[in-house]
Scaffold this active site. Structure first.
Site, PDB file in Angstrom:
ATOM      1  N   LEU A 167      34.799  30.115 -22.981  1.00  0.00           N
ATOM      2  CA  LEU A 167      33.602  30.605 -22.311  1.00  0.00           C
ATOM      3  C   LEU A 167      32.605  30.968 -23.401  1.00  0.00           C
ATOM      4  CD1 LEU A 167      34.967  33.034 -19.546  1.00  0.00           C
ATOM      5  CD2 LEU A 167      34.172  30.682 -19.243  1.00  0.00           C
ATOM      6  N   ASP A 168      31.322  30.751 -23.143  1.00  0.00           N
ATOM      7  CA  ASP A 168      30.298  31.164 -24.097  1.00  0.00           C
ATOM      8  C   ASP A 168      30.427  32.660 -24.367  1.00  0.00           C
ATOM      9  OD1 ASP A 168      29.304  28.602 -24.018  1.00  0.00           O
ATOM     10  OD2 ASP A 168      27.692  29.073 -22.608  1.00  0.00           O
ATOM     11  N   ARG A 169      29.982  33.086 -25.528  1.00  0.00           N
ATOM     12  CA  ARG A 169      30.045  34.504 -25.893  1.00  0.00           C
ATOM     13  C   ARG A 169      29.463  35.407 -24.789  1.00  0.00           C
ATOM     14  NH1 ARG A 169      29.123  37.734 -30.903  1.00  0.00           N
ATOM     15  NH2 ARG A 169      28.842  35.809 -32.083  1.00  0.00           N
ATOM     16  N   ARG A 217      24.208  26.110 -17.621  1.00  0.00           N
ATOM     17  CA  ARG A 217      22.925  26.612 -18.115  1.00  0.00           C
ATOM     18  C   ARG A 217      21.887  25.496 -18.234  1.00  0.00           C
ATOM     19  NH1 ARG A 217      24.953  29.714 -23.350  1.00  0.00           N
ATOM     20  NH2 ARG A 217      22.707  30.123 -23.621  1.00  0.00           N
TER      21      ARG A 217
END
Length: 237
Positions: free
Chosen positions: A78-80, A177
């Site tokens: 998962l992205d930060r 996104r």
């Protein structure tokens, strides 16, 4: 939460014994499933090696014994700044199985995006390409990028933003996104694919649920979390 009729009972460790920034949802000898907070990396980088879910969970499974051979293996990321459900494997065989079957598993996200969507439910597709700056963008040329498919449904909206439930059919880097930005409705707080806004203090994207087939028992397991309360405050009229 997992389907109790299909899995063995699991007692969560107390908050005192859970790694900072992670809530353990399920654990057995083959997998470890957590709910990650926003701001925590999944794995290390050249700049940050210790403040990551991977490092913290390796320390957790060693149980204070630096010589222990116990470790966790990264299955996905998962992205930060994305919070939510992450699954790690506890051995190589489990990792290989989960990664080989990853496309077959169900992943649902929640996001709060800017503005209203004309179509309240739909599918977004494109071929995602990564440029030299490591930023993703959409192309309609199958020779350029990897096919990407995102489903969405509006749950609630105000004059300024909308809460979406999202089905991630393919798992490309930054896929949700980019696709929502392509529609003109970037995720709130997205400084890369959106624009500076004062509506959200964080990236309003959360990996809400994950359904997998257990690598050993071959039983279906679902892990679910609630819509973050902060997201609900963003879409209050």
């Amino acid at each position: 939460m997992q389907d109790k009729s299909k899995v063995t009972t699991f007692k969560k460790p107390s908050k005192k014994h859970q790694p900072a920034g992670l809530s353990i949802l399920y654990e057995d000898k083959d997998i470890l499933v957590v709910d990650k907070v926003e701001g925590l990396l999944t794995m290390g980088t050249d700049r940050e090696k210790h403040r990551t879910a991977h490092f913290l969970l390796n320390e957790y499974v060693k149980k204070g014994n630096p010589r222990a051979k116990n470790r966790v293996f990264i299955v996905h990321r998962l992205d930060r700044d994305t919070s939510g459900v992450l699954v790690f494997a506890k051995n190589e065989d489990a990792k290989q199985y989960l990664q080989e079957h990853w496309k077959e598993f169900s992943k649902v996200y929640y996001a709060v995006v800017a503005g209203k969507l004309q179509d309240k439910e739909g599918i977004i597709t494109s071929y995602l390409v990564e440029n030299k700056a490591k930023r993703m963008y959409s192309s309609q040329d199958p020779e350029q990028g990897k096919f990407s498919k995102t489903g969405y449904r509006v749950i609630k909206e105000t004059s300024r933003c909308s809460l979406l439930e999202i089905d991630l059919y393919t798992g490309r880097k930054n896929q949700i996104r980019v696709h929502l930005s392509d529609k003109g409705n970037p995720v709130l707080g997205d400084k890369v694919y959106g624009q500076a806004d004062r509506l959200s203090k964080r990236l309003a994207l959360h990996a809400a649920s994950l359904t997998i087939i257990h690598p050993v028992t071959k039983k279906e397991m679902s892990f679910k979390t609630e819509i973050p309360p902060y997201f609900k405050t963003l879409v209050k009229a």
